[in-house]
Design an enzyme around this catalytic site. Sequence first.
Site, PDB file in Angstrom:
ATOM      1  N   HIS A   1      24.608  73.092  34.912  1.00 11.01           N
ATOM      2  CA  HIS A   1      23.535  73.320  35.879  1.00 11.01           C
ATOM      3  C   HIS A   1      24.169  73.342  37.265  1.00 11.01           C
ATOM      4  O   HIS A   1      24.843  72.388  37.660  1.00 11.01           O
ATOM      5  CB  HIS A   1      22.465  72.238  35.803  1.00 11.01           C
ATOM      6  CG  HIS A   1      21.597  72.222  37.020  1.00 11.01           C
ATOM      7  ND1 HIS A   1      20.917  73.345  37.442  1.00 11.01           N
ATOM      8  CD2 HIS A   1      21.341  71.271  37.933  1.00 11.01           C
ATOM      9  CE1 HIS A   1      20.277  73.061  38.553  1.00 11.01           C
ATOM     10  NE2 HIS A   1      20.516  71.812  38.881  1.00 11.01           N
TER      11      HIS A   1
ATOM     12  N   GLU B   1      19.383  65.064  35.502  1.00  9.64           N
ATOM     13  CA  GLU B   1      18.944  66.173  34.641  1.00  9.64           C
ATOM     14  C   GLU B   1      19.373  65.954  33.176  1.00  9.64           C
ATOM     15  O   GLU B   1      19.430  66.910  32.402  1.00  9.64           O
ATOM     16  CB  GLU B   1      19.496  67.509  35.141  1.00  9.64           C
ATOM     17  CG  GLU B   1      19.140  67.864  36.582  1.00  9.64           C
ATOM     18  CD  GLU B   1      17.673  68.179  36.817  1.00  9.64           C
ATOM     19  OE1 GLU B   1      16.838  67.963  35.914  1.00  9.64           O
ATOM     20  OE2 GLU B   1      17.370  68.632  37.938  1.00  9.64           O
TER      21      GLU B   1
ATOM     22  N   HIS C   1      24.098  75.395  41.508  1.00 14.05           N
ATOM     23  CA  HIS C   1      23.265  75.993  42.553  1.00 14.05           C
ATOM     24  C   HIS C   1      24.000  77.196  43.159  1.00 14.05           C
ATOM     25  O   HIS C   1      24.285  77.215  44.356  1.00 14.05           O
ATOM     26  CB  HIS C   1      22.974  74.965  43.658  1.00 14.05           C
ATOM     27  CG  HIS C   1      22.232  73.739  43.203  1.00 14.05           C
ATOM     28  ND1 HIS C   1      22.113  72.608  43.968  1.00 14.05           N
ATOM     29  CD2 HIS C   1      21.557  73.474  42.051  1.00 14.05           C
ATOM     30  CE1 HIS C   1      21.397  71.697  43.325  1.00 14.05           C
ATOM     31  NE2 HIS C   1      21.055  72.188  42.155  1.00 14.05           N
TER      32      HIS C   1
ATOM     33  N   HIS D   1      15.561  76.477  43.084  1.00 20.05           N
ATOM     34  CA  HIS D   1      16.469  75.377  42.740  1.00 20.05           C
ATOM     35  C   HIS D   1      17.889  75.867  42.421  1.00 20.05           C
ATOM     36  O   HIS D   1      18.813  75.593  43.179  1.00 20.05           O
ATOM     37  CB  HIS D   1      15.844  74.608  41.560  1.00 20.05           C
ATOM     38  CG  HIS D   1      16.630  73.413  41.130  1.00 20.05           C
ATOM     39  ND1 HIS D   1      16.123  72.459  40.273  1.00 20.05           N
ATOM     40  CD2 HIS D   1      17.897  73.021  41.415  1.00 20.05           C
ATOM     41  CE1 HIS D   1      17.029  71.522  40.082  1.00 20.05           C
ATOM     42  NE2 HIS D   1      18.119  71.841  40.752  1.00 20.05           N
TER      43      HIS D   1
HETATM   44 ZN   LIG Z   1      20.020  71.084  40.693  1.00 17.80          ZN
END
Ligand SMILES: [Zn+2]
Length: 220
Positions: A99, A80, A101, A162
């Site tokens: 980032h 990413e 989850h 996501h």
């Molecule tokens: Zn991810």
Amino acid sequence: MTVWSAERKAVLEAAQRMSEKGFVVGTAGNISMRLKKSGGSELMAITPTSRYYDTIGVDDIAVVDFDGNRVEGEFSPSVETMLHLGVYKARKKVNAVIHSHPVLSSAFAVAGMEIPPIIEDQVTYLGGGIKVAEYALSGSQELVKNALAALGPRNAVILANHGAVCVGKDMREAFTNLEMLEKTAKIYLWVLSIGKLTPIPAEALDAMSAYFSYVHGDSE
Ligand SMILES: [Zn+2]
């Protein structure tokens, strides 16, 4: 000698904390910091791809230029990388990006439901309602575009099916914003199960939104 050691250590420690606190499982998620070189050019420190955070050291945190080319670190930078660079290019006051989850925020990512501005600290820390970026594959340029569009001037965004992206002026703020997002998602889930929502009075919402823009907005 490790270059950018303080910043890379901050990235590593935040990644380990993200994992310990259950905001990701396994090697998922990625964390970065903007690096300002003397002379004005910029680099980014970012977690390597597919590595357990408790098995890597400060030297394993990659450093890339703003085109995504690796300049330090043995391992490939996160998939990413372009998403993180996109945030730094669009948001001049942002110096740290996480980032992750997180479970409850991800429930809204799966439902495809925005979280409206429901509670005060959500508005003053995150900038108001949390939008859901349209789905795009992990690592794609489309994800970068969709995430930036839904993030706007705010400090958190949910990525459809996501996870989430949270940003801040430094690593501590970005991490706090991640915790704030997950707390807000938890409250909203409870509110939906209670079945009654009393909105923040419009005038108060305006005042808090103005405060957020004053503190976090890009206009000096
Ligand atoms: Zn991810």
